[in-house]
Motif scaffolding. Structure first.
Motif, short mmCIF file in Angstrom:
data_model
loop_
_atom_site.label_atom_id
_atom_site.label_comp_id
_atom_site.label_asym_id
_atom_site.label_seq_id
_atom_site.Cartn_x
_atom_site.Cartn_y
_atom_site.Cartn_z
N LEU A 218 -12.87 29.70 10.52
CA LEU A 218 -12.98 30.95 11.29
C LEU A 218 -14.16 31.79 10.80
CD1 LEU A 218 -9.34 32.20 11.90
CD2 LEU A 218 -11.08 31.72 13.61
N TRP B 262 -17.52 32.98 12.81
CA TRP B 262 -18.05 34.33 12.94
C TRP B 262 -19.53 34.36 12.55
CZ3 TRP B 262 -20.26 38.10 9.83
CH2 TRP B 262 -20.40 39.34 10.46
N PHE C 249 -20.97 34.76 16.09
CA PHE C 249 -20.80 36.18 16.42
C PHE C 249 -21.78 37.10 15.71
CE2 PHE C 249 -16.76 34.31 17.60
CZ PHE C 249 -16.51 34.91 18.82
N SER D 245 -15.96 30.73 29.20
CA SER D 245 -15.84 31.86 28.29
C SER D 245 -16.27 31.42 26.89
CB SER D 245 -14.39 32.35 28.24
OG SER D 245 -13.61 31.38 27.59
N ARG D 246 -16.44 32.38 26.02
CA ARG D 246 -16.88 32.06 24.67
C ARG D 246 -15.90 31.12 23.97
NH1 ARG D 246 -19.63 37.00 21.47
NH2 ARG D 246 -21.39 35.81 20.67
N TRP D 247 -14.64 31.45 24.14
CA TRP D 247 -13.57 30.65 23.54
C TRP D 247 -13.62 29.22 24.07
CZ3 TRP D 247 -10.26 29.41 20.08
CH2 TRP D 247 -9.13 28.67 20.38
N ALA D 248 -13.78 29.10 25.41
CA ALA D 248 -13.80 27.77 26.02
C ALA D 248 -15.05 27.00 25.60
CB ALA D 248 -13.73 27.88 27.54
N LEU E 178 -16.60 27.30 22.85
CA LEU E 178 -16.39 26.89 21.47
C LEU E 178 -15.45 25.69 21.40
CD1 LEU E 178 -17.38 28.07 18.80
CD2 LEU E 178 -15.17 29.18 18.60
N ASP F 223 -10.89 35.21 24.12
CA ASP F 223 -12.16 35.60 23.54
C ASP F 223 -11.99 36.70 22.51
OD1 ASP F 223 -13.53 33.79 24.93
OD2 ASP F 223 -14.92 35.19 25.88
N LEU G 70 -10.21 35.43 19.43
CA LEU G 70 -11.11 34.60 18.63
C LEU G 70 -12.08 35.48 17.83
CD1 LEU G 70 -12.46 31.83 17.94
CD2 LEU G 70 -13.94 32.24 19.90
N ALA G 71 -12.68 36.44 18.53
CA ALA G 71 -13.63 37.32 17.86
C ALA G 71 -12.96 38.05 16.72
CB ALA G 71 -14.23 38.31 18.87
N GLY H 248 -10.18 37.23 15.08
CA GLY H 248 -9.80 36.30 14.01
C GLY H 248 -10.98 35.91 13.16
#
Lengths: 266, 291, 282
Positions: B93, B97, B101, B185-188, B190, C3, C6-7, C9
């Protein structure tokens, strides 16, 4: 009155005979026979991938440091076969200098770029090396630009300056032959112009072979031109046509040549 | 790398210097290889002497001079499990980041990076002090396999983060662009694109972190405990293999033979972990190519 | 939604990891507070010897251990630096491919050897050899040699990577000028590799300063200032490892203080290597 260039009396300096360069067994370039005349500028033109650079690299045996590369046939310089052991390679490369597509100064100072190779080849005393460095820098028109910062890193120079420094490094070793592998392809038009001017000063003093994509450049600076083409589809010899630049460009003997020149121009 | 033979002929001006330099290079290579082979040879020869199935599965006797190392193997496995269970998710995680991010050249990202760099350099014995003061005393876990595993997790976290960040960053831009082109999406992005491509690197990063934890001794000296009993739960103290080697070598006269056998077990385990990481990474990569 | 989770976490994990450094220095600092208050930094620097007691009445000088740490580290780096760099140059630029591969493999295995195993070897094999030259055996010299063995792979691997970072174009320049091997190394490879080698050396230094097991097992552990390389020494790390088990009160606190000193030394080295890394990039 203008001095008559040595190339008006063509005298073979380098003789190519049945040369073939192959990578991992696949032939990249094959040249049955081609002369390179002393003191003249010879341009090698042709489409990408026709083996121009491999041909050039086989003259000073740079091919030897490419894994999987094999060279057969003969390249004779002044009648003497090039190549041989490490020691002969060292003297060959001193006699046959090379300039690459991208300027590749050594990551040391401007002065050391020229003087250190001289020292390694056992040239003179420090003063003599300094004098030669200055002379070479003047020949390539770089002296005025760098005289006050000879001890700055060579990599701090602009691309065009770096390329001229590489040329000066090569000239300081007093080679007989200078090989140039698309020396201007990574430079902008201004820098190209300056490098071309430097090249023009080589005519008559050095035997020069230049690989170029730029037909206008070949026309401007070359005395002789060889047109290369990819092997395959029945083509057994990479060299399509060789002759004086004027003859090749104005009255091409081969259809491929006129197509290439015409296509590239139109 | 480079094919340059540093040879020189007699009449070359720089020849003497070159010959000396080449000789020094070969000498250094010989000394380093010789020393390495000496250590490995000793380890193998002395370790093999008492390495038997009974040694692996037996209980220690006579302060460790005799008997086996089964309780140590169990303690080690438990501590490693705790360590990996914490380090893998948190490390992944945090690396997500850092690579996805944090803004490039941003201050927060830079600060996080500096502190991770420093953390990676903090001596393991200091982690031991911290683990003792924090996990054993402040959190009241006492010397236990759990406290030891947590201390190890803190210690290898910077390594895990760096390695998995490297593999995330190594994912070609084209993969991200493809996913962004589908308006995922960002999550997808990733989950479907970046993580699968980075997974082999993340797995081998986890394995390397595990190897680092496995070879650690100093951080566990006063966090995991010293007793030679098999720990019944994570709250029990347990002696890990590396601590056992230390104790046998330093405090138990005549413990050398079993110390070498334990050391051989530890080194073989390390090599297996390293090879396993490489193999898992390769298998995963092949699987993706097969699709 | 995912999203945001995730950000959050990822952010939380990153900040936890980063704040771990604060947590650690905080705890070690709090642990060393009693010593700082009751004994004071002045006495810890100048007491002259390490003869700790439970209260502040003993002698609490960290100087011998600090000198021990620095001496052992300096010895290790002095041995490992030339060996590691030259061996990597040999493997990378001189040796034939087979030897290069074998050396890479061997160095990889050596890099993975746990320090406790190296300590065991040093204690059982090297120390007796040193003792046969000059007793007692476990000494500054023995510890330096085993530590050097531990950091040689770090140095060699960093050097190998740094040499590999030199671009082909630069090497071609050297080849095209017909430079000798040594000149090629000096002019084309070394100027580029230098920064990476220095960072590798700093990394090795850092590992040597922070290493505990090797020095505990091989350095002899007698607190005091060494006068010869055959003298036993005790380092900051060994001091903690040896006494933490029974130390109480101000004594325990002084051990935490030595942890603080260690962290400070490492901090300086890390920042130094980051600066050099940047300079190399620029």
């Amino acid at each position: 009155m203008q001095r008559i260039p040595a190339c008006c009396v063509p005298e073979t300096h380098i003789e190519i005979d049945g040369l073939e360069v192959s990578y991992a067994g696949v032939p990249a370039v094959r040249v049955g026979s081609m002369p390179i005349y002393r003191g003249c500028v010879t341009a090698i033109v042709g489409p990408s991938g026709c083996g121009k650079s491999s041909f050039l690299a086989s003259i000073n045996r740079m091919t030897e440091s490419v894994p999987g590369c094999r060279v057969s046939g003969s390249v004779r310089i002044d009648g003497v076969e090039s190549g041989g052991d490490r020691r002969r390679l060292r003297s060959l490369r001193r006699r046959v200098g090379m300039i690459f597509q991208r300027p590749n100064p050594l990551p040391v100072s401007i002065a050391a770029n020229i003087e250190a190779p001289l020292k390694d080849h056992g040239v003179g005393q420090k003063a003599e090396r300094r004098r030669r460095a200055e002379q070479a820098l003047r020949t390539v028109g770089l002296w005025e630009e760098v005289a006050d910062r000879l001890h700055k890193p060579a990599l701090s120079l602009s691309g065009g300056q770096q390329q001229r420094l590489c040329l000066a490094r090569c000239l300081a070793l007093e080679p007989e032959v200078v090989l140039l592998d698309e020396p201007c392809s990574s430079l902008d038009p201004m820098a190209t112009d300056v490098v071309e001017q430097a090249l023009a000063r080589l005519r008559g003093r050095y035997t020069t072979v230049i690989v170029t994509h730029n037909l206008a450049q070949a026309r401007r600076i070359a005395d002789f031109t060889g047109v290369f083409w990819q092997l395959g589809r029945g083509r057994e010899d990479s060299l399509v046509e060789f002759g004086s630049t004027r003859r090749v460009f104005e009255t091409p003997a081969e259809e491929l040549t006129s197509m290439y020149i015409g296509g590239a121009q139109g | 790398m480079h094919d340059l033979a540093l040879t020189a002929k007699a009449r070359d001006p720089a020849s003497l210097a070159a010959v000396l330099f080449v000789a020094a290079c070969w000498g250094a290579l010989a000394v380093v290889s010789g020393a390495g082979l000496w250590v490995l040879g000793d380890l193998l020869l002395r370790g093999m002497a008492s390495l038997t199935p009974a040694f692996l599965l037996g209980s220690p006797a006579d302060g460790g001079r005799a008997g086996g190392i089964w309780p140590m193997i169990v303690s080690t496995a438990m501590a490693m499990a705790v360590c990996v269970a914490i380090v893998a998710p948190v490390g992944l995680l945090a690396s997500i980041w850092l690579s996805e991010f944090s803004t490039r050249g941003g201050r927060t990202g830079a600060a996080v990076r500096v502190s991770l760099d420093v953390l990676a350099g903090v001596p393991s014995i200091v982690f031991g002090l911290f683990g003792y003061a924090f996990f054993c005393v402040a959190l009241g876990l006492g010397p236990s396999v759990l406290a030891g595993g947590l201390t190890l997790a803190c210690m290898v976290l910077p390594l895990m983060i760096r390695l998995s960040e490297q593999s995330l960053r190594a994912v070609p831009v084209s993969v991200r662009q493809a996913a962004e082109g589908l308006a995922l999406s960002r999550w997808a992005t990733l989950r479907r694109a970046v993580l699968p491509a980075a997974m082999p690197g993340v797995i081998s990063g986890t394995m390397l972190s595990l190897a680092r934890a496995l070879s650690e001794t100093a951080a566990l000296l006063f966090t995991a405990g010293y007793v030679m009993r098999t720990p019944g739960s994570l709250d029990d103290p347990g002696r890990v293999l590396s601590v056992h080697i230390y104790d046998l070598a330093m405090n138990v006269p005549g413990g050398d033979t079993n110390a070498y056998a334990s050391a051989l077990v530890l080194v073989v385990a390390l090599l297996l972990v390293a090879a396993g990481g490489a193999a898992l990474a390769a298998r995963r990569a092949e699987f993706r190519r097969g699709l | 939604m995912n999203d945001i989770a995730l950000a959050a976490g990822a952010r939380a994990a990153a900040f936890c990891a980063a704040s771990l450094l604060l947590l650690i220095t905080g705890f070690v600092f709090v642990g060393s507070l009693p010593a700082l208050q009751n004994i004071g930094t002045f006495r810890m620097a100048t007491d002259g010897a390490w003869l700790p007691t439970h209260d502040a009445s003993g002698s609490f000088s960290l100087a011998p251990a600090l000198v021990g740490s620095l001496a052992v580290t300096a010895g290790a780096v002095l041995i490992a630096a030339p060996l590691g760099v030259l061996a990597a140059v040999c493997a990378g630029c001189v040796a034939p491919r087979g030897i290069r591969r074998a050396f890479t493999l061997l160095i990889g295995v050596m890099a993975g050897l746990p320090s406790v195993v190296l300590g065991l070897w040093g204690l059982t094999v090297l120390a007796p050899i040193v003792a046969s030259v000059h007793p007692p055996g476990p000494s500054l010299l023995a510890a330096s040699i085993v530590l050097a063995l531990m950091i040689v792979p770090t140095v060699a691997i960093a050097t190998g990577a740094a040499l590999g970072a030199a671009p082909d174009s630069t090497l071609n320049a050297a080849r095209a000028c017909g430079l000798s091997g040594l000149a090629t190394f000096r002019l084309a490879l070394w100027p580029i590799a230098k920064a990476g080698v220095i960072v590798g050396l700093l990394l090795g230094t850092m590992r040597a300063v922070g290493e505990t097991m090797v020095v505990v097992m091989v350095s002899g552990n007698v607190p005091g200032f060494p006068t010869s390389v055959f003298d036993p020494v005790r380092t900051l790390t060994a001091n903690i490892a040896l006494e933490m088990g029974y130390a109480m009160g101000d004594h325990r606190s002084a051990l935490f203080a030595s942890g603080l000193v260690l962290t400070g030394v490492v901090l300086v080295l890390v920042l130094l290597s980051r600066r050099i890394g940047w300079a190399a990039h620029a």
